[in-house]
Design a protein around this motif. Structure first.
Motif, PDB file in Angstrom:
ATOM      1  N   UNK A   1       0.835  -1.209   0.000  1.00  0.00           N
ATOM      2  CA  UNK A   1       0.000   0.000   0.000  1.00  0.00           C
ATOM      3  C   UNK A   1       0.871   1.260   0.000  1.00  0.00           C
ATOM      4  N   UNK A   2       1.902   1.259   0.829  1.00  0.00           N
ATOM      5  CA  UNK A   2       2.765   2.439   0.918  1.00  0.00           C
ATOM      6  C   UNK A   2       3.546   2.652  -0.378  1.00  0.00           C
ATOM      7  N   UNK A   3       4.014   1.574  -0.989  1.00  0.00           N
ATOM      8  CA  UNK A   3       4.722   1.690  -2.265  1.00  0.00           C
ATOM      9  C   UNK A   3       3.808   2.282  -3.331  1.00  0.00           C
ATOM     10  N   UNK A   4       2.530   1.881  -3.316  1.00  0.00           N
ATOM     11  CA  UNK A   4       1.571   2.425  -4.288  1.00  0.00           C
ATOM     12  C   UNK A   4       1.361   3.922  -4.083  1.00  0.00           C
ATOM     13  N   UNK A   5       1.592   4.406  -2.855  1.00  0.00           N
ATOM     14  CA  UNK A   5       1.446   5.833  -2.546  1.00  0.00           C
ATOM     15  C   UNK A   5       2.780   6.566  -2.633  1.00  0.00           C
ATOM     16  N   UNK A   6       3.817   5.859  -3.107  1.00  0.00           N
ATOM     17  CA  UNK A   6       5.100   6.504  -3.345  1.00  0.00           C
ATOM     18  C   UNK A   6       5.946   6.733  -2.123  1.00  0.00           C
ATOM     19  N   UNK A   7       5.775   5.898  -1.085  1.00  0.00           N
ATOM     20  CA  UNK A   7       6.569   6.085   0.124  1.00  0.00           C
ATOM     21  C   UNK A   7       6.860   4.740   0.769  1.00  0.00           C
ATOM     22  N   UNK A   8       7.571   4.763   1.881  1.00  0.00           N
ATOM     23  CA  UNK A   8       7.885   3.559   2.642  1.00  0.00           C
ATOM     24  C   UNK A   8       7.684   3.847   4.121  1.00  0.00           C
TER      25      UNK A   8
END
Length: 340
Positions: free
Chosen positions: A278-285
């Motif tokens: 989910x975080x990768x899809x939002x461009x973060x970690x």
């Protein structure tokens, strides 16, 4: 089946884009109620600047427009009316940029504040300044909706460049990564430049000489103040939207007690793998969010309290003060004492 309404923490944008789209559709005889169907918004709400909306709500209204409008120029007409003055602090920060190169940089940096429906980037070639629109949409739209959003975005960029650099500013060419639609002839009419289809990426070209020009309203002090405001607003969007927002809020609730990713995933009732996805899809970690939270807390403690560096290091989860000093230098470019 009606569309799922957005979570409250997704609603962070004034409804200016929705209002403009409904206005253009209204001129075609389409009732506002039909335009807003399934969005969870009433007609009166879209004229209220205090009524916050989400990207998903805007995409829903765009989807309605695709289905309701018989005018292929609709997205261009909306884009060409979206002047920077409608974007609040983000728009004014762009208008006051010291140079057009700053305008391009700030446009990308603060794009999160503009009810974004697609990703924007820019690059400087030997002879051109190029806006790039990679196919990285927040949702997976249909082909028709994808083209609608790109057409509107190109219209907006043409308008914004004219707002900042003058009415005579025109693009040299526009490229699109999809086949020429049936209404391809109107592209050049609304964008004012040659248009090419079946290209590798969606791109909008301007002369490189534009980058060193001063915008019409350039003002160093005002630009600095507005950028500081935009930085704060960007910080607020991080803590407000999506899964990343949930993690920000979780970490901020218990300063000094930073859960691991596994513990955070458990609180959100998901596996660590799902959380990471989910975080990768939002461009973060998770690590980036954790660093952002620690940096925000540390800078606030340094500005607003008399706590020692040792105490602040402990409060933001560092067992060794030396490790905190190194991390703070990496985050801000300064050591804690200089920042204070």
């Amino acid at each position: 089946m009606s569309a799922r309404l957005p979570l409250l923490n997704e609603r962070i944008y004034a409804p200016y884009k929705i209002e403009m789209l409904v206005e253009v559709l209204g001129e075609q005889g389409i009732p506002a109620e039909e335009c807003l169907r399934g969005s969870g918004l009433g007609v009166d709400e879209i004229h209220n600047p205090d009524r916050l909306t989400s990207v998903r709500q805007y995409l829903g209204v765009c989807r309605n427009a695709v289905n309701l409008s018989r005018d292929p120029a609709t997205p261009f007409k909306v884009g060409l009316r979206m002047h920077l003055s409608a974007y609040g602090m983000y728009g004014y920060a762009l208008m006051c940029s010291e140079t057009m190169r700053d305008f391009f940089n700030l446009g990308v940096k603060y794009h999160k504040l503009a009810t974004p429906t697609l990703t924007i980037q820019w690059r400087e070639d030997a002879d051109a300044a190029v806006w790039v629109f990679p196919d990285a949409f927040i949702t997976g739209p249909s082909r028709e909706l994808k083209e609608f959003l790109i057409e509107q975005q190109f219209g907006q960029h043409v308008t914004h460049l004219r707002d900042v650099a003058g009415r005579e500013t025109v693009a040299t060419r526009a490229c699109f990564s999809f086949p020429a639609p049936a209404h391809a002839a109107i592209y050049e009419q609304y964008l004012g430049c040659p248009c090419y289809f079946d290209q590798q990426e969606c791109e909008l070209y301007y002369p490189a000489s534009l980058l060193d020009q001063r915008p019409q309203l350039a003002h160093r002090l005002t630009s600095t103040l507005l950028q500081e405001t935009c930085d704060r607003l960007i910080g607020q969007t991080k803590t407000s939207t999506g899964t990343a927002g949930e993690i920000y809020q979780l970490l901020m609730r218990t300063p000094g007690q930073f859960p691991t990713m596994e513990e955070a995933a458990s609180v959100l009732s998901m596996t660590p793998r799902t959380l990471r996805r989910h975080l990768e899809a939002e461009g973060t970690t998770f690590a980036q969010i954790s660093d952002d939270v620690r940096c925000s807390l540390a800078t606030e403690y340094l500005r607003m309290t008399k706590l020692s560096t040792d105490d602040i290091a402990n409060l933001v989860g560092f067992g060794e003060t030396s490790n905190f000093r190194r991390a703070f230098k990496r985050w801000t470019g300064k050591v804690p004492s200089d920042y204070r």
